[in-house]
Design an enzyme around this catalytic site. Structure first.
Site, PDB file in Angstrom:
ATOM      1  N   ASP A   8       4.792  -9.036  -7.260  1.00 49.09           N
ATOM      2  CA  ASP A   8       5.243  -8.546  -6.000  1.00 49.09           C
ATOM      3  C   ASP A   8       4.389  -8.061  -4.943  1.00 49.09           C
ATOM      4  OD1 ASP A   8       6.428  -8.357  -8.632  1.00 49.09           O
ATOM      5  OD2 ASP A   8       7.902  -6.695  -8.093  1.00 49.09           O
ATOM      6  N   ASN A  40       9.555  -7.486  -2.346  1.00 50.40           N
ATOM      7  CA  ASN A  40       9.204  -6.108  -1.624  1.00 50.40           C
ATOM      8  C   ASN A  40       8.370  -6.290  -0.514  1.00 50.40           C
ATOM      9  OD1 ASN A  40       8.711  -5.410  -4.946  1.00 50.40           O
ATOM     10  ND2 ASN A  40      10.260  -4.313  -3.845  1.00 50.40           N
ATOM     11  N   ASN A  67      15.675  -7.801  -7.550  1.00 45.11           N
ATOM     12  CA  ASN A  67      16.668  -6.855  -7.314  1.00 45.11           C
ATOM     13  C   ASN A  67      16.862  -6.259  -5.877  1.00 45.11           C
ATOM     14  OD1 ASN A  67      14.311  -5.566  -8.250  1.00 45.11           O
ATOM     15  ND2 ASN A  67      15.531  -3.670  -7.740  1.00 45.11           N
ATOM     16  N   HIS A  68      16.081  -6.619  -4.960  1.00 43.84           N
ATOM     17  CA  HIS A  68      15.779  -6.212  -3.652  1.00 43.84           C
ATOM     18  C   HIS A  68      16.154  -7.642  -2.829  1.00 43.84           C
ATOM     19  CE1 HIS A  68      14.767  -2.147  -4.234  1.00 43.84           C
ATOM     20  NE2 HIS A  68      13.796  -2.445  -4.916  1.00 43.84           N
ATOM     21  N   HIS A 154      12.549 -10.973 -13.857  1.00 40.62           N
ATOM     22  CA  HIS A 154      12.202  -9.759 -13.150  1.00 40.62           C
ATOM     23  C   HIS A 154      13.129  -8.653 -13.929  1.00 40.62           C
ATOM     24  CE1 HIS A 154      11.276  -8.098  -9.185  1.00 40.62           C
ATOM     25  NE2 HIS A 154      12.266  -7.469  -9.073  1.00 40.62           N
ATOM     26  N   HIS A 179       8.326  -6.987 -11.246  1.00 41.87           N
ATOM     27  CA  HIS A 179       9.348  -5.660 -10.768  1.00 41.87           C
ATOM     28  C   HIS A 179       8.622  -4.220 -11.382  1.00 41.87           C
ATOM     29  CE1 HIS A 179      12.730  -3.255 -10.049  1.00 41.87           C
ATOM     30  NE2 HIS A 179      12.782  -2.726 -11.271  1.00 41.87           N
ATOM     31  N   HIS A 181       5.478  -3.522 -11.360  1.00 39.29           N
ATOM     32  CA  HIS A 181       4.274  -3.377 -10.339  1.00 39.29           C
ATOM     33  C   HIS A 181       3.001  -2.998 -10.955  1.00 39.29           C
ATOM     34  CE1 HIS A 181       6.895  -3.303  -6.550  1.00 39.29           C
ATOM     35  NE2 HIS A 181       7.403  -4.080  -7.482  1.00 39.29           N
TER      36      HIS A 181
HETATM   37 FE   FE2 Z   1      12.187  -5.465  -8.156  1.00 37.50          FE
END
Ligand code: FE2
Length: 278
Positions: A8, A40, A67-68, A154, A179, A181
């Site tokens: 990410d 992100n 999810n983003h 993810h 996800h 990180h």
């Molecule tokens: Fe995420």
């Protein structure tokens, strides 16, 4: 075939790390395909068309989300124009964009790339990722209809990610988690030949709380009161990812290795691909 996946990309520092390191990685390691998670990339939340184009210009062939995916509303529109921009494929019907792509490499190889999202401790709750991915794998079997399969899973829970890796074992070249990180150290080739890593880590500043400036997250933990918007940390990012080499006949993994460059984390290069370089 050589595959590189980068975790990410968080905010400007993550984007700068990709722009700084990825062109060199491409020329040094000659990957057949580079996939980057960009969910992100826009100030920590989602992706814009301009940022997506910037990741491609740096050397990404495919960009995945999560999810983003649609935090930047323009993504609801421009995602339709790019078959190499993938959101989770288990988003319910009617969601713009797609979650799977059959990509042809410069050397004429076909790589099935997809992203699915887990359902444990993560929002929104999407359709069953196991069933959704299984359908795609059945429709495009490894070594028959494609030369490699790369899946970005993810998800938050390491248990769900490991279960998912085993579920895909033998049918994918790589299952890599995103996800959380934080890079995990469990890269391995599962018994059926699928390379697996619970989380690739992020391309972001590790002097942070998962990429965000640490002031606001700390204060939310300590006082349970949000004060300001989260914003990405701005120090030098560590580029984090994973490299996989596949067997040209079977599409299964013969090598998996972590990749980390720059910033605060220890460097990890792909020793097996360094041959011929001083
Ligand atoms: Fe995420």
């Amino acid at each position: 075939m050589r595959l590189i996946f980068l975790g990410d990309v968080v905010g400007r520092s993550g984007r700068e790390a990709v722009a700084q390191h990825l062109p060199g990685l491409r020329s040094r390691y000659r990957p057949d395909l580079v996939v980057v998670n960009g969910e992100n990339a826009a100030h920590g939340f989602g992706i814009t068309e301009e940022i997506f184009q910037g990741l491609l210009a740096a050397g990404a062939d495919v960009v995945t989300l999560g999810n983003h995916a649609f935090d930047q509303r323009e993504a609801l529109i421009f995602i339709e124009r790019y078959p190499n921009l993938l959101r989770p494929l288990n988003w319910p019907q009617g969601c713009p964009g797609r979650g799977v792509a059959l990509v042809e490499t410069a050397t004429g190889k076909r790589v099935l790339v997809m992203q699915a999202m887990g359902r444990v401790m993560i929002e929104p709750m999407l359709d069953d990722p196991f069933a959704a991915v299984s359908r795609e794998l059945d429709a495009c079997p490894l070594s028959q209809a494609c030369d490699a399969v790369l899946i970005d899973f993810h998800a938050e829970a390491s248990s769900e990610k490991m279960a998912f890796g085993h579920f895909c074992d033998g049918r994918a070249s790589l299952v890599v988690g995103t996800h959380t990180h934080v890079p995990t150290a469990d890269h391995q080739i599962l018994p059926g030949g699928t390379a697996y890593l619970t989380d690739a880590g992020m391309c972001g500043d590790y002097n942070s709380v998962i990429g965000m400036d640490k002031t606001e997250p700390l204060q939310r933990f300590l006082r349970k009161l949000p004060v300001e918007r989260m914003r990405p940390a701005e120090g030098e990012a560590t580029l984090c990812g994973v490299a996989v080499e596949t067997d040209d006949q079977t599409g299964k993994a013969v090598l998996v290795a972590p990749l980390r460059l720059g910033g605060r984390l220890d460097e990890a290069r792909i020793a097996a691909w360094e041959n011929g370089f001083a």
